[in-house]
Each structure stands twice: as C-alpha cells, then as structure tokens.
Design a protein around this motif. Structure first.
Motif, short mmCIF file in Angstrom:
data_model
loop_
_atom_site.label_atom_id
_atom_site.label_comp_id
_atom_site.label_asym_id
_atom_site.label_seq_id
_atom_site.Cartn_x
_atom_site.Cartn_y
_atom_site.Cartn_z
N PHE A 63 0.84 -1.19 0.00
CA PHE A 63 0.00 0.00 0.00
C PHE A 63 0.88 1.24 0.00
O PHE A 63 2.05 1.21 0.39
N ILE A 64 0.30 2.34 -0.46
CA ILE A 64 0.97 3.63 -0.37
C ILE A 64 0.89 4.11 1.08
O ILE A 64 -0.17 4.12 1.69
N SER A 65 2.03 4.50 1.60
CA SER A 65 2.11 4.93 3.00
C SER A 65 1.38 6.25 3.23
O SER A 65 1.31 7.12 2.36
N GLY A 66 0.86 6.40 4.46
CA GLY A 66 0.17 7.63 4.84
C GLY A 66 0.99 8.56 5.72
O GLY A 66 0.45 9.54 6.24
N VAL A 67 2.30 8.29 5.90
CA VAL A 67 3.06 9.13 6.82
C VAL A 67 3.16 10.57 6.31
O VAL A 67 3.11 11.53 7.11
N ARG A 68 3.28 10.75 4.99
CA ARG A 68 3.36 12.13 4.47
C ARG A 68 2.02 12.85 4.63
O ARG A 68 2.00 14.07 4.88
N GLU A 69 0.92 12.13 4.48
CA GLU A 69 -0.39 12.74 4.70
C GLU A 69 -0.51 13.23 6.14
O GLU A 69 -1.01 14.33 6.40
N LEU A 70 -0.03 12.42 7.10
CA LEU A 70 -0.12 12.82 8.51
C LEU A 70 0.85 13.95 8.83
O LEU A 70 0.56 14.81 9.67
N ALA A 71 2.01 13.96 8.19
CA ALA A 71 2.94 15.07 8.40
C ALA A 71 2.32 16.38 7.91
O ALA A 71 2.46 17.43 8.56
N GLU A 72 1.62 16.31 6.77
CA GLU A 72 1.01 17.52 6.21
C GLU A 72 -0.22 17.94 7.01
O GLU A 72 -0.38 19.12 7.32
N ALA A 73 -1.08 16.99 7.34
CA ALA A 73 -2.36 17.32 7.97
C ALA A 73 -2.23 17.59 9.47
O ALA A 73 -2.96 18.43 10.01
N PRO A 243 5.18 9.59 -1.75
CA PRO A 243 3.94 9.72 -2.51
C PRO A 243 3.41 11.14 -2.46
O PRO A 243 3.67 11.89 -1.51
N ALA A 244 2.68 11.50 -3.48
CA ALA A 244 2.05 12.82 -3.50
C ALA A 244 1.08 12.94 -2.32
O ALA A 244 0.44 11.97 -1.92
N ILE A 245 0.98 14.14 -1.78
CA ILE A 245 0.06 14.41 -0.69
C ILE A 245 -1.30 14.77 -1.29
O ILE A 245 -1.42 15.71 -2.08
N LEU A 246 -2.33 14.01 -0.93
CA LEU A 246 -3.65 14.21 -1.52
C LEU A 246 -4.51 15.17 -0.71
O LEU A 246 -5.39 15.82 -1.25
N GLY A 247 -4.28 15.24 0.60
CA GLY A 247 -5.04 16.18 1.42
C GLY A 247 -6.50 15.80 1.50
O GLY A 247 -6.86 14.76 2.03
N THR A 248 -7.37 16.66 0.95
CA THR A 248 -8.80 16.35 0.94
C THR A 248 -9.05 15.16 0.02
O THR A 248 -8.21 14.78 -0.79
N SER A 249 -10.24 14.60 0.13
CA SER A 249 -10.55 13.40 -0.64
C SER A 249 -10.36 13.62 -2.13
O SER A 249 -10.82 14.63 -2.68
N ALA A 324 -12.42 6.47 -4.50
CA ALA A 324 -11.21 7.21 -4.83
C ALA A 324 -10.09 6.94 -3.84
O ALA A 324 -8.92 6.80 -4.23
N TRP A 325 -10.41 6.86 -2.54
CA TRP A 325 -9.37 6.58 -1.56
C TRP A 325 -8.85 5.16 -1.68
O TRP A 325 -7.65 4.90 -1.51
N GLU A 326 -9.75 4.20 -1.95
CA GLU A 326 -9.29 2.82 -2.16
C GLU A 326 -8.32 2.76 -3.33
O GLU A 326 -7.30 2.07 -3.28
N ALA A 327 -8.63 3.47 -4.39
CA ALA A 327 -7.74 3.50 -5.56
C ALA A 327 -6.40 4.14 -5.20
O ALA A 327 -5.33 3.66 -5.62
N ALA A 328 -6.44 5.20 -4.41
CA ALA A 328 -5.21 5.90 -4.04
C ALA A 328 -4.31 5.03 -3.18
O ALA A 328 -3.09 5.19 -3.20
N LYS A 329 -4.88 4.11 -2.42
CA LYS A 329 -4.07 3.22 -1.58
C LYS A 329 -3.06 2.44 -2.40
O LYS A 329 -1.99 2.09 -1.91
N VAL A 330 -3.41 2.12 -3.65
CA VAL A 330 -2.53 1.30 -4.48
C VAL A 330 -1.98 2.09 -5.66
O VAL A 330 -1.59 1.52 -6.68
N GLY A 331 -1.93 3.42 -5.50
CA GLY A 331 -1.20 4.24 -6.45
C GLY A 331 -1.99 4.84 -7.58
O GLY A 331 -1.41 5.49 -8.46
N PHE A 332 -3.32 4.69 -7.58
CA PHE A 332 -4.15 5.34 -8.59
C PHE A 332 -4.61 6.69 -8.02
O PHE A 332 -5.72 6.83 -7.51
N ASP A 333 -3.74 7.69 -8.14
CA ASP A 333 -3.99 8.97 -7.49
C ASP A 333 -5.13 9.75 -8.15
O ASP A 333 -5.90 10.43 -7.47
#
Length: 454
Positions: A63-73, A243-249, A324-333
C-alpha cells in the motif's frame, strides 16, 4: 504508571493493522498508516489527540504509505528506518536508537528480512517493556515474505528473517506482539483471524519457530509463499521517493456517456464497482467487474493498468470518496472520473452487455467446463471435481489455458468469478457463465464431496 491506550485500525481488505497509541499530553503516535488516514484521524480526534509521530517499520510494498499525509495534515514527525533514506523529511532510525515520547520510550530493533531495512519497535514505560511492534517481521503464526525485493535477495532475506525472529525470541514470553501484516495480507501466509499475539504464544505455536535451524526455516518460509499482486513491485519505489500528498478526498469528476465513449476510444479502462449481479444484468462492454468491498483496492491494483486512465461506474449508494481513496491506496492517485447517471445513462446512449448467471443446481445438471479462479491454496482445500484452476491475478497471462467451449467461472462467492468473466468477455469469449455461490454450494446440491488437492 500511565494508562495504556493502543487502538488498532484494521484494514480487512489489505489485511493490515495501523496502530494509534496515546502517548500522553493529548498526543498520539501512529504506526504504519495507510494513505487513507480518515479513520485513524477520526479515532485520534474522538479521543482529543493530535498526531505527533507517524512511524514506519519498513518500505511498504502492498500500500501507499500515509506518513506524508499525517505530516502535512497533523504536523507529525515521521520516524522511519535510516537505511534507504526517504525522498522527504523523516527522522532516520537505526538499531538501538530511542525516542522519548514522554510517558513512553520507543526503541528501534533491527529485524531485516521482510525488507532489508526493516525495524521493529520496542515500547517501554520506564523499566517495563510494554510490547513490540513487529511490522512485517514476526506475525501471528508466520513471518513476512522475503520475495518482494528481487529474486536474488529472496533467500538472503529469508536467512535474515530467521535471525530476526531469533532475536525477537529473546524477549520475555509475556511480551505483546503487534504486527502490521496479518490474515488477508499477501505479505503474510497467516490463515487465522488473530492479529495480535505474545512472544510466548508464537514461540509455542508458530510453525516457522518449530523447525530446527536456519536451512529448515528458509525452506519452510519459502514453501509457504503464494502469489502476490504485481503492483507490489512498484509501490515500494513510490513510498521511497515520497507519494504525492492528496489532502482532501480525491474526486471523481462526472462524465457523460459520450465522454466515457471517447475516453475508451483513447485507451481508458472502465472499472464497474457495482455488485456482481448488477454487472451481470447490464454493463459497459469491455468493463472490468470489481465490486466495491474490502478487497477492492487489491484487485484494482492487480488487474488494472496504472498507466491508463480509469473510469468508474458505481451504484448510487456507493460513496465516490471511498472508491477514490481505495484506488489511491494502491497508487491510482487520479481517476478520470465516473459515468454520470450510471448504467441508466449509458443504456440511453448505447446497448449494455450482459453476462449470464448460473446456479449450482443448473451447473450440476449439465457438463460445462469449470474454471475456478480462487488462489491455489483455496482450490486445493476443496474444489469441484475436474475444475481447472487459474488464479484471477494470473488470468490475463494465462488466457490460453482457459478451456475451450462453454465454461462456468466460479470462486468463493461470485465477485472474483465475475471479474474473471468480464476479462474473458473483453477478450472475445461469448460462452461464459458465472456461478452464483461457490464450491460448497455445488457440493450441497450435487450431493458429492469436493476434490481435495491440486
């Protein structure tokens, strides 16, 4: 002694646990978060906690990691293994390094094997060892697979995994074990439902800890490995660079039928997330059936080309943000969008295709070839006599092995079978039906035992 509050946030589809730990002072630590951090943030907010640390045990492949999302948010400090420096801000950790969390101390423990840089983390409260986060090293009843880096590293990493587990066995028997990977994860061969354990329980019952010596361990570990999605081979690089930071959904822009037709003509893929029965009744010709359920992300990553646009067809009651979030988990941003108005809108513009369903009693009455698309381990545990087994994930490559003539496709409940049938239909097969139900339904109606073995 402070109150210990550890909350596992489990993704049943990917088979992983993210851990939210209250470290006191209104702060929390999150370990091995996935990219969709909505639930772990909600759990923290419900307890009045801000997320101060986002921690990784290893570079994740599933899966794509969420650490950058948490650092940003949340402004969280990222802690990650020092080996394999990340392409974004992170505090590198190596064996023996500690972080003072206030009430607790976090200590890195080198446990390579599942990956070269893998760390476990010991959680201390003063002199007391509270437990150990083992990531993809020691798991309930098994250990992490070692074939996700490169073929030439599989055996050396398996040997490293042996020594890492021996090191973990030096901990007291009463030590709680909190793995990241568990049942349902392709990083694990675990079959049971338990997601946490203790050192003593694993010492006594883990099959990989019952074998004698390193060579026997390597043979047992590698012999337990099944197939895994090929997207595992690309997500590690994304997590390494950042990974890119997606922020909002992420969103699903609305597309009318004409726009979908144009995108398809240009090479776009259509993924239909509706229930299998709805897909059978009518769908866009050439669409992939992938029902929105816990394992949606796995099959999206396994069966869909990440380099081509994806158009979604969904039911009105399915949340587009979840898709959309399920897709983003595996790199479909970025998904191309969704068919506005669903299949009703398509039917106005163009004729839908259909795939016939067949019940077990009808299948028993006739004698069509049977294609079972479950995993090899599922198939060998019990299948319709004479059935052919091609795992769904291998179907695109093994199309030539599909029986000629009329064929009934089956799995455990029907969703994977419908996905396989949609692939066969796209390849031009017009003689495909899908079994509603699974092997047990057939056995009950036929009054026969299932065949066991390959």
């Amino acid at each position: 002694m402070s109150q210990f509050n550890l909350i596992p946030v489990v993704d049943e589809g990917l088979g992983n646990s993210t851990y939210l730990l209250d470290i006191g002072g209104g702060r929390a630590l999150v370990l091995d978060p996935e990219r969709d951090v909505r639930q772990v943030r909600a759990e923290a907010a419900r307890r009045g906690l801000s997320i101060a640390y986002a921690v990784e045990t290893h570079l994740h492949a599933d899966f794509i990691s969420g650490v950058r999302e948490l650092a940003e948010a949340e402004g969280a400090t990222v802690l990650a293994p020092e080996i394999g420096e990340r392409g974004f801000a992170a505090t590198g950790m190596k064996d023996g390094d500690t972080i003072d969390l206030g009430s607790f101390t976090f200590e890195a423990l080198a446990t390579p094997g599942h990956s070269p840089e893998h760390l476990s983390y010991l959680l201390h409260e003063g002199p007391r060892l509270v437990g150990v986060f083992t990531g993809g090293s020691l798991m309930v009843g098994t250990a992490g697979r070692t074939d996700l880096v490169s073929p030439d590293q599989t055996v050396p990493l398996a040997r490293a995994q042996y020594h890492s587990l021996q090191r973990l066995m030096e901990l007291p028997d009463s030590t709680p074990v909190w793995p990241t990977h568990g049942a349902g994860s392709f990083c694990s061969s675990a079959a049971g439902g338990e997601r946490v354990s203790t050192i003593g329980a694993e010492r006594a019952t883990n099959p990989l800890l019952q074998v004698e010596g390193e060579d026997a361990f390597v043979e047992a570990l590698l012999g337990s490995l099944g197939t895994f999605p090929d997207y595992f081979l690309r997500l590690g690089a994304i997590n390494h660079s950042g990974p890119a930071i997606l922020g909002t959904s992420p969103t699903l822009p609305a597309l009318d039928a004409a726009e979908v037709q144009q995108l398809m003509a240009e090479g776009a893929q259509v993924v239909d997330t509706r229930p299998a029965a709805d897909f059978a009744a009518g769908h866009i010709p050439g669409a992939l059936s992938n029902t929105l359920r816990p394992v949606f992300a796995t099959w999206l990553g396994w069966l869909t080309d990440p380099d081509r646009p994806v158009v979604i067809v969904r039911s009105p009651d399915q949340n587009p943000a979840d898709i959309a979030w399920e897709a983003a988990k595996v790199g479909f941003d970025t998904l191309a969008g969704e068919l506005a108005g669903g299949m009703d809108a398509w039917a106005v513009a163009s004729a839908p295709a259909a795939l016939p369903l067949v019940e077990a009693k009808e299948m028993v009455a006739g004698s069509p070839a049977v294609l079972d698309v479950r995993q090899a381990s599922e198939f060998s545990s019990g299948h319709v006599p004479g059935a052919h087994n091609i795992e769904l994930g291998a179907l695109l490559e093994d199309m030539g092995k599909v029986p000629h003539g009329p064929v009934v496709v089956m799995c455990g409940h029907g969703e994977r079978a419908m996905g396989a049938a949609s692939i066969l239909e796209r390849a031009g097969r017009t003689d495909v039906r899908v079994l509603t139900g699974g092997a047990d339904d057939w056995a009950r109606v036929a009054g026969q035992d299932l065949q066991v073995g390959a």
